[in-house]
Design a protein around this motif. Structure first.
Motif, PDB file in Angstrom:
ATOM      1  N   LEU A 124       0.809  -1.220   0.000  1.00 44.73           N
ATOM      2  CA  LEU A 124       0.000   0.000   0.000  1.00 44.73           C
ATOM      3  C   LEU A 124       0.844   1.273   0.000  1.00 44.73           C
ATOM      4  O   LEU A 124       0.549   2.204  -0.760  1.00 44.73           O
ATOM      5  CB  LEU A 124      -0.960  -0.013   1.188  1.00 44.73           C
ATOM      6  CG  LEU A 124      -2.362  -0.566   0.926  1.00 44.73           C
ATOM      7  CD1 LEU A 124      -3.113  -0.735   2.235  1.00 44.73           C
ATOM      8  CD2 LEU A 124      -3.130   0.356   0.005  1.00 44.73           C
ATOM      9  N   PRO A 125       1.879   1.369   0.863  1.00 50.74           N
ATOM     10  CA  PRO A 125       2.686   2.595   0.832  1.00 50.74           C
ATOM     11  C   PRO A 125       3.290   2.883  -0.543  1.00 50.74           C
ATOM     12  O   PRO A 125       3.350   4.039  -0.971  1.00 50.74           O
ATOM     13  CB  PRO A 125       3.779   2.318   1.876  1.00 50.74           C
ATOM     14  CG  PRO A 125       3.148   1.353   2.829  1.00 50.74           C
ATOM     15  CD  PRO A 125       2.293   0.471   1.960  1.00 50.74           C
ATOM     16  N   LEU A 163       0.690   4.300  -2.824  1.00 55.86           N
ATOM     17  CA  LEU A 163       0.309   5.669  -2.445  1.00 55.86           C
ATOM     18  C   LEU A 163       1.414   6.687  -2.703  1.00 55.86           C
ATOM     19  O   LEU A 163       1.198   7.887  -2.518  1.00 55.86           O
ATOM     20  CB  LEU A 163      -0.065   5.710  -0.965  1.00 55.86           C
ATOM     21  CG  LEU A 163      -1.469   5.210  -0.613  1.00 55.86           C
ATOM     22  CD1 LEU A 163      -1.558   4.895   0.872  1.00 55.86           C
ATOM     23  CD2 LEU A 163      -2.514   6.237  -1.011  1.00 55.86           C
ATOM     24  N   LYS A 164       2.572   6.216  -3.113  1.00 56.72           N
ATOM     25  CA  LYS A 164       3.707   7.107  -3.312  1.00 56.72           C
ATOM     26  C   LYS A 164       3.365   8.214  -4.314  1.00 56.72           C
ATOM     27  O   LYS A 164       2.851   7.952  -5.400  1.00 56.72           O
ATOM     28  CB  LYS A 164       4.916   6.307  -3.808  1.00 56.72           C
ATOM     29  CG  LYS A 164       6.207   7.092  -3.821  1.00 56.72           C
ATOM     30  CD  LYS A 164       7.370   6.194  -4.239  1.00 56.72           C
ATOM     31  CE  LYS A 164       8.682   6.976  -4.234  1.00 56.72           C
ATOM     32  NZ  LYS A 164       9.817   6.102  -4.647  1.00 56.72           N
ATOM     33  N   ASP A 198      -2.634  13.607  -0.410  1.00 56.36           N
ATOM     34  CA  ASP A 198      -3.613  13.181   0.588  1.00 56.36           C
ATOM     35  C   ASP A 198      -4.997  13.764   0.327  1.00 56.36           C
ATOM     36  O   ASP A 198      -6.016  13.144   0.656  1.00 56.36           O
ATOM     37  CB  ASP A 198      -3.158  13.596   2.002  1.00 56.36           C
ATOM     38  CG  ASP A 198      -2.002  12.742   2.505  1.00 56.36           C
ATOM     39  OD1 ASP A 198      -1.691  11.725   1.855  1.00 56.36           O
ATOM     40  OD2 ASP A 198      -1.419  13.104   3.548  1.00 56.36           O
ATOM     41  N   LYS A 214      -9.475   8.905  -3.594  1.00 56.42           N
ATOM     42  CA  LYS A 214      -8.784   7.691  -4.027  1.00 56.42           C
ATOM     43  C   LYS A 214      -9.690   6.470  -3.940  1.00 56.42           C
ATOM     44  O   LYS A 214     -10.400   6.285  -2.947  1.00 56.42           O
ATOM     45  CB  LYS A 214      -7.535   7.438  -3.161  1.00 56.42           C
ATOM     46  CG  LYS A 214      -6.559   8.596  -3.105  1.00 56.42           C
ATOM     47  CD  LYS A 214      -5.510   8.365  -2.044  1.00 56.42           C
ATOM     48  CE  LYS A 214      -4.911   9.674  -1.571  1.00 56.42           C
ATOM     49  NZ  LYS A 214      -5.886  10.532  -0.861  1.00 56.42           N
ATOM     50  N   ASP A 240      -6.296  -2.856   6.720  1.00 54.69           N
ATOM     51  CA  ASP A 240      -5.025  -2.145   6.566  1.00 54.69           C
ATOM     52  C   ASP A 240      -5.224  -0.838   5.804  1.00 54.69           C
ATOM     53  O   ASP A 240      -4.656   0.197   6.167  1.00 54.69           O
ATOM     54  CB  ASP A 240      -4.012  -3.009   5.813  1.00 54.69           C
ATOM     55  CG  ASP A 240      -3.593  -4.237   6.600  1.00 54.69           C
ATOM     56  OD1 ASP A 240      -3.578  -4.169   7.847  1.00 54.69           O
ATOM     57  OD2 ASP A 240      -3.301  -5.269   5.969  1.00 54.69           O
ATOM     58  N   ALA A 241      -6.046  -0.872   4.760  1.00 60.33           N
ATOM     59  CA  ALA A 241      -6.273   0.315   3.931  1.00 60.33           C
ATOM     60  C   ALA A 241      -6.895   1.451   4.732  1.00 60.33           C
ATOM     61  O   ALA A 241      -6.651   2.627   4.444  1.00 60.33           O
ATOM     62  CB  ALA A 241      -7.156  -0.044   2.738  1.00 60.33           C
ATOM     63  N   MET A 261      -6.140   2.511   7.464  1.00 58.28           N
ATOM     64  CA  MET A 261      -5.127   3.274   8.202  1.00 58.28           C
ATOM     65  C   MET A 261      -4.429   4.305   7.319  1.00 58.28           C
ATOM     66  O   MET A 261      -3.564   5.043   7.780  1.00 58.28           O
ATOM     67  CB  MET A 261      -4.097   2.309   8.796  1.00 58.28           C
ATOM     68  CG  MET A 261      -4.680   1.370   9.853  1.00 58.28           C
ATOM     69  SD  MET A 261      -3.439   0.372  10.696  1.00 58.28           S
ATOM     70  CE  MET A 261      -2.985  -0.782   9.376  1.00 58.28           C
ATOM     71  N   TYR A 262      -4.812   4.362   6.046  1.00 58.95           N
ATOM     72  CA  TYR A 262      -4.217   5.303   5.100  1.00 58.95           C
ATOM     73  C   TYR A 262      -5.295   6.259   4.584  1.00 58.95           C
ATOM     74  O   TYR A 262      -6.494   5.997   4.731  1.00 58.95           O
ATOM     75  CB  TYR A 262      -3.600   4.541   3.925  1.00 58.95           C
ATOM     76  CG  TYR A 262      -2.427   3.661   4.318  1.00 58.95           C
ATOM     77  CD1 TYR A 262      -1.124   4.144   4.249  1.00 58.95           C
ATOM     78  CD2 TYR A 262      -2.628   2.349   4.752  1.00 58.95           C
ATOM     79  CE1 TYR A 262      -0.044   3.338   4.599  1.00 58.95           C
ATOM     80  CE2 TYR A 262      -1.557   1.531   5.101  1.00 58.95           C
ATOM     81  CZ  TYR A 262      -0.263   2.038   5.032  1.00 58.95           C
ATOM     82  OH  TYR A 262       0.796   1.244   5.381  1.00 58.95           O
ATOM     83  N   PRO A 263      -4.887   7.373   3.962  1.00 58.29           N
ATOM     84  CA  PRO A 263      -5.866   8.333   3.433  1.00 58.29           C
ATOM     85  C   PRO A 263      -6.511   7.826   2.138  1.00 58.29           C
ATOM     86  O   PRO A 263      -6.324   8.381   1.051  1.00 58.29           O
ATOM     87  CB  PRO A 263      -5.033   9.596   3.205  1.00 58.29           C
ATOM     88  CG  PRO A 263      -3.651   9.086   2.946  1.00 58.29           C
ATOM     89  CD  PRO A 263      -3.505   7.869   3.825  1.00 58.29           C
ATOM     90  N   ILE A 264      -7.270   6.729   2.264  1.00 58.02           N
ATOM     91  CA  ILE A 264      -7.974   6.106   1.134  1.00 58.02           C
ATOM     92  C   ILE A 264      -9.458   6.136   1.467  1.00 58.02           C
ATOM     93  O   ILE A 264      -9.862   5.771   2.578  1.00 58.02           O
ATOM     94  CB  ILE A 264      -7.496   4.657   0.917  1.00 58.02           C
ATOM     95  CG1 ILE A 264      -6.001   4.633   0.560  1.00 58.02           C
ATOM     96  CG2 ILE A 264      -8.312   3.970  -0.179  1.00 58.02           C
ATOM     97  CD1 ILE A 264      -5.390   3.248   0.590  1.00 58.02           C
TER      98      ILE A 264
END
Length: 289
Positions: A184-185, A188-189, A193, A197, A209-210, A212-215
């Motif tokens: 995922l990281p 997202l590179k 933000d 997405k 897991d997703a 925890m990210y700006p998705i």
């Protein structure tokens, strides 16, 4: 000497036992083997979020998934699916993995290519890897098929979809969780933000897991909706990474920051049955709040 009981044999026996208990037997077997797998449920779902630019209002995305060509699903059926998708006039087409059941044994690629190429979406066609796309040394076979038919393969990477006014959203695609290496990281590179997405992940359970990210959204397949569901008991088949979120719409995270949609797929695998889990084509319509 006792014959070794394989998982597939066990599933067949279990399914047969339930049909007998339910009093369906031959009629139920025929329905689950021939009728329900040939049906198609067209689901419509709105994707609403304030980060979606207003110029994207009304943009339609069609997702299809898990065709598993070569097992029970054939090219005649796939041709009808292609025509159905084109008749719905999508702006964007997403395929979320498992094109062929065994890529290295599929002998009709030359017939498949023009069908995939015929799929039309003015804003692009995008796809990711499923576990069967990697299986049987199929990774290169699958990638070559999809890229040669104008699909963009997203393997731990992103792409922006831009309109003429300069507004955009981002698609992210990660590798399969069972036979690949989802990152995922990496996907997202260099993605801002503050952009809307949509994550494509074959495995729905990676949504935890997703979140925890700006998705904002995740679209998945893999589960087949359980493929065989027994009344009052539930899904008979839940593959790894599709045990938590088997089908439909979910809000995930402490603040419900991620919305997950799990498509039931088109074909079958392991068992040539569908019962209470009709094949699905999903139409998403974008809307800004």
């Amino acid at each position: 000497m006792k014959k070794k009981l394989t998982r597939r044999t066990l599933l067949k026996r279990t399914f047969g036992s339930f049909l007998t208990v339910l009093g369906l037997s031959s009629g139920g077997y025929l329905y689950a083997n021939r009728i329900e797998p040939s049906l198609l449920d067209i689901k419509r779902q709105h994707i609403k979020h304030p980060l979606i630019p207003k110029s994207f209002n009304g943009i339609n995305i069609i997702q299809f998934s898990d065709t598993h060509l070569g097992f029970q699903y054939n090219l005649d059926q796939f041709k009808k699916l292609v025509n159905k998708i084109n008749n719905l006039q999508p702006d964007i087409i997403l395929f979320t993995g498992d094109l062929m059941d065994e890529p290295n044994k599929f002998r009709e690629i030359h017939q498949l290519l023009p069908m995939l190429e015929k799929l039309h979406a003015p804003l692009g066609k995008f796809c990711i890897f499923g576990n069967h796309d990697h299986g049987g040394y199929g990774s290169d076979i699958y990638r070559n098929i999809m890229e040669s038919t104008n699909f963009t393969v997203l393997l731990n990477e992103s792409t922006s979809i831009k309109l003429k006014d300069g507004s955009s959203i981002y698609l992210l695609g990660i590798d399969d969780a069972m036979l690949g290496n989802p990152d995922l990281p990496l996907a997202l590179k260099n993605v801002p933000d503050n952009q809307f997405k949509i994550l494509l992940s074959h495995a729905p359970d990676l949504a935890d897991d997703a979140a925890m990210y700006p998705i904002q959204w995740q679209i998945s397949g893999h589960s087949h909706g359980g493929q065989v569901k027994i009344p009052f008991i539930g899904a008979l088949i839940k593959p790894p990474f599709a045990k938590i979120y088997p089908e439909g719409l979910y809000s995930i995270g402490d603040d419900h920051q991620l919305t997950l949609y799990v498509n039931r797929g088109i074909g079958t695998t392991r068992l040539p049955f569908r019962f209470m889990s009709t094949p699905e084509l999903t139409i998403f319509t974008l809307n800004s709040n």
